[in-house]
Design an enzyme around this catalytic site. Sequence first.
Site, short mmCIF file in Angstrom:
data_model
loop_
_atom_site.label_atom_id
_atom_site.label_comp_id
_atom_site.label_asym_id
_atom_site.label_seq_id
_atom_site.Cartn_x
_atom_site.Cartn_y
_atom_site.Cartn_z
N GLU A 1 8.27 -2.24 34.34
CA GLU A 1 8.84 -1.09 35.54
C GLU A 1 7.73 -0.19 35.21
O GLU A 1 7.99 0.98 35.42
CB GLU A 1 9.97 -0.56 34.79
CG GLU A 1 9.89 -0.04 33.22
CD GLU A 1 10.22 -0.97 32.20
OE1 GLU A 1 10.11 -2.12 32.41
OE2 GLU A 1 10.92 -0.46 31.23
N HIS B 1 16.41 -4.87 38.36
CA HIS B 1 16.14 -4.38 37.11
C HIS B 1 15.04 -3.63 37.02
O HIS B 1 15.32 -2.30 36.35
CB HIS B 1 16.10 -5.55 36.00
CG HIS B 1 16.02 -5.36 34.69
ND1 HIS B 1 17.16 -5.18 33.66
CD2 HIS B 1 14.82 -4.80 33.74
CE1 HIS B 1 16.59 -4.80 32.57
NE2 HIS B 1 15.40 -4.64 32.65
N GLU B 2 13.89 -3.78 37.45
CA GLU B 2 12.82 -2.95 37.53
C GLU B 2 13.03 -1.76 38.37
O GLU B 2 12.66 -0.39 37.81
CB GLU B 2 11.44 -3.72 37.96
CG GLU B 2 11.15 -5.11 36.83
CD GLU B 2 11.43 -4.74 35.52
OE1 GLU B 2 11.12 -3.84 35.02
OE2 GLU B 2 11.92 -6.15 34.92
N HIS C 1 15.04 0.76 36.24
CA HIS C 1 14.35 1.67 35.34
C HIS C 1 13.78 2.85 35.88
O HIS C 1 13.36 3.93 35.03
CB HIS C 1 12.98 0.74 34.83
CG HIS C 1 13.60 -0.05 33.57
ND1 HIS C 1 14.11 0.43 32.52
CD2 HIS C 1 13.48 -1.57 33.56
CE1 HIS C 1 14.08 -0.64 31.57
NE2 HIS C 1 13.82 -1.93 32.23
N GLU D 1 16.95 -0.35 27.99
CA GLU D 1 17.40 -1.52 28.36
C GLU D 1 18.72 -1.92 28.81
O GLU D 1 19.28 -2.50 29.65
CB GLU D 1 16.74 -2.72 27.55
CG GLU D 1 15.39 -2.61 27.37
CD GLU D 1 14.40 -2.93 28.67
OE1 GLU D 1 15.17 -3.29 29.63
OE2 GLU D 1 13.42 -2.70 28.83
N ASP E 1 7.40 -4.98 19.26
CA ASP E 1 7.69 -5.98 20.56
C ASP E 1 8.83 -6.88 20.18
O ASP E 1 9.41 -7.44 21.38
CB ASP E 1 6.22 -6.93 20.41
CG ASP E 1 5.20 -6.26 21.17
OD1 ASP E 1 5.40 -5.28 21.78
OD2 ASP E 1 4.11 -6.70 20.72
N TYR F 1 19.49 -5.45 25.68
CA TYR F 1 19.74 -5.56 27.27
C TYR F 1 21.42 -5.89 27.35
O TYR F 1 21.77 -4.84 28.07
CB TYR F 1 19.00 -6.72 27.83
CG TYR F 1 17.76 -6.46 27.88
CD1 TYR F 1 16.81 -6.67 26.69
CD2 TYR F 1 17.38 -6.47 29.12
CE1 TYR F 1 15.31 -6.45 26.87
CE2 TYR F 1 15.57 -6.25 29.26
CZ TYR F 1 14.79 -6.36 28.01
OH TYR F 1 13.46 -6.12 28.01
ZN LIG Z 1 13.73 -3.67 31.41
#
Ligand SMILES: [Zn+2]
Length: 626
Positions: A287, A311-312, A315, A334, A389, A397
Site C-alpha cells: 500500500e 485491500h491496498e 490501507h 491489517e 516480517d 488480517y
Molecule cells: Zn494489507
Amino acid sequence: MRLSALLALAAIALPSSAAEAAQDPYSYAEPDKVRVRHVDLDLALDFPARTIAGTVTLELDWREARADMPAAGTLSLDTRDLTIERVEALDDAGHAQALSYTLAAPDAELGSRLGIAAPGQPVRVRIAYRTAPTASGLQWLDRQQTADKQAPFLFSQSQSIHARSWIPLQDTPAVRFSYAARVRAAQGITVLMSALRQPAQGEVQGFSQPQPIPSYLMAIAAGALAEQATSKRTAVWAEPSQVAAAAREFSDIEAMMRTTEQLYGPYRWGRYDMLVLPPSFPFGGMENPEMTFLTPTVIAGDKSLVSVVAHELAHSWSGNLVTSATWRDIWLNEGFTTYVENRIVEAVYGKTQADEEFVVAAGELRHKMQSLSENQQRLAPVPREVGADDALTDVAYVKGAWFLRFLEARFGRVVFDAYLRDYFDHFAFQSITTEQMLDYLRANLVDRHPGKVDWDQVEQWVYAPGLPESATLPAVAAFTAIDTARAAFLHGTLGAAALPGGDWNTHEWLYFLDHLPEAPTLVQVQALDAAWRLARSSNAEIGMRWLPRAIRAGDSSAWPAARAYMLRIGRMKLTLPVYRAFASTPAGLAYAETAYAAHQAEYHPLTRQAIEKVLRKAHAQPEATP
Ligand SMILES: [Zn+2]
C-alpha cells in the site's frame, strides 16, 4: 530478534497511552529523544552496479531540552548493508560541518546501528551513502526478467524493516515524516515513488510526499513503464505490453474509492495510482501511498482477484492514515484493512461475493492457526516472539477483521460505521498502539452503548489465542451445495465430471478445493484434473490450492506444471505451498531443489529466504510420506 533480547523487553512496562512510549524492538531509533520530521533524498540509480547512491538530509525535532544536554546530542539510525561515506550537519545557510559517526557491527535481523555525534543538536543532518547490490529492500531485475525485455527494472519492498537497507533513517512505524526526492536515472527509465510526481527536469525526476508517513511506506520503482488512466485521479502503471490488461482488470477503482469515501470520509492523498510489478514481487500488494504496488498474479482476466486492489486502497485509511506504532500492533493495519476491503467488495460486487471471500479467508485462518504458537494466535501478542516480517500472518488480517465484524454485528452497521469514521479522523496521521485503540473503543463505542458487548469479550478477541465462541460466519447457500457435492465425490457416489463446477465462480472453486483432503487419492486427483484441467488453470489462486494436492497425492504428471508455476510466481503466499508439497517426499524435495538452484536469482530476496527455510526444514525433519 533473539529470545534473550525479547525477554529483556518483556520487562518494560508498556504505557497504555502515548505512542511515543511504544518501544519498537526492531529499531535502534530513540524517538523519545529525537524524531525525523522530513526526509530529503538526492539519489542516482546505477543499474549495472545495482546500487543507489546519493544523499539523504534528515530534518530533526530534538525532544531533549538543550539545557539538559548543552553540548551533546546523539542521533541513532537504522541501516543495513549501507556504505556510509560522509555525515554532516547543515546550518541555515547550507554550510556543512562534518560529524563523527560509528557504524556498529551488524545484527542479523536489525542491521547496523549508525550512531551520529551531533553536538548542538543540528536541525539538519546530511548523510552521503550507497546501497549494497544485495540490499534486502531492493530487487534489481535484468531486462530478461521483465515482461517486455526492454529495460532493467528496480523495485523496493520496505515493509517491515527493509527501508533501512536503502535509506539510513529511523526505521520504526512510530516515527512519521514527509519527504521529497530527486532521482537520476538513465534515459527511458521512468522512476515512481510513494509520492506525487513533479515535472521532470532533464534526467532528474522529482517527487513530493507532503503527508507524514512511516518509513515502511518509503518506496521506489524504476523501469520502462507506461501509464493508462482509469479515472481523473487514478491510473495504472505497468510495462507497456501489460498496461491495457491491467487497466481493464482494475477499472472499478474509482467506484471503490467513492464507496470508501462515503463510508469513512475523504481520500486524503491526492492521487491513487497502481503499479503492476514483474512476477517476482513477493506480496499480493503493497500500500505505498499514491502508488500501490501489485503482483501481476491478481490479473486473472475476470476481476475475480481484485479484492487485493480493494485491500491496498483500504490501507489509505487503515494503515497509512492510522498506523500501528510497532510491528506487534500490525493487526491495527491489517485487520482493519481486511474488514474495510470486504465492505468495499460488498458495495461494488455484492454481498454474496463479499461473504464468499470472507468465508474462504476464515477457512484458511482456521487451517493455518493449527500450526501457530499460542502467542502467534493472539491479535496483540506480548512480547512478539517472531521476526518483524513473520508478524504478517492470517491472524493479523482475518482474525482482526473478524473482530470488527463481531463489533459491527453487535452495535449495528449504522453505529459502527459512524464510530469507525470518527476513529480514522481522531487518529489521522498518527501511529498508535493496540491499547490506545482499545481506550478509544471503550470510551466511544462500548461504554456509550451499554449492554451490547462485555469488555471481557473484547479482551478475549484481542489478547486470547484461538477464536472466541462469538466468531460466527455468514451462511453462504452456494457453499452448502458445494459441501454436499464434494462429499458425494469423495464418497465415490458422484463422478468428477458430474460436479456442477461449470456453474462455480472462482471463490466457489476455491472453497471446493480448500476443503478437499490435503492429500486426496491419486484416483481422485486424476479424475478431477481430467474433468476440470485444474493443473493448467491460469488462475493463480486455484493453482495454489490444486498443485500441492496433486503433488501430495503422488500425481507426478502435475510436476512440470507445478515447477512452471513456482518458477513463474514470486508471490510468497502462492509459491511456498508448492515448495512445501514437493518437500514432503525425498524425490519431490530433490526435484524442487534442482529447479530452485537453477532459478534462485530470479526470486526476490525475501522469497529466497522463505523458500530456503522450507527446504532446510524438509532436510531436518522429512514429513511422513502419505
Ligand atoms: Zn494489507
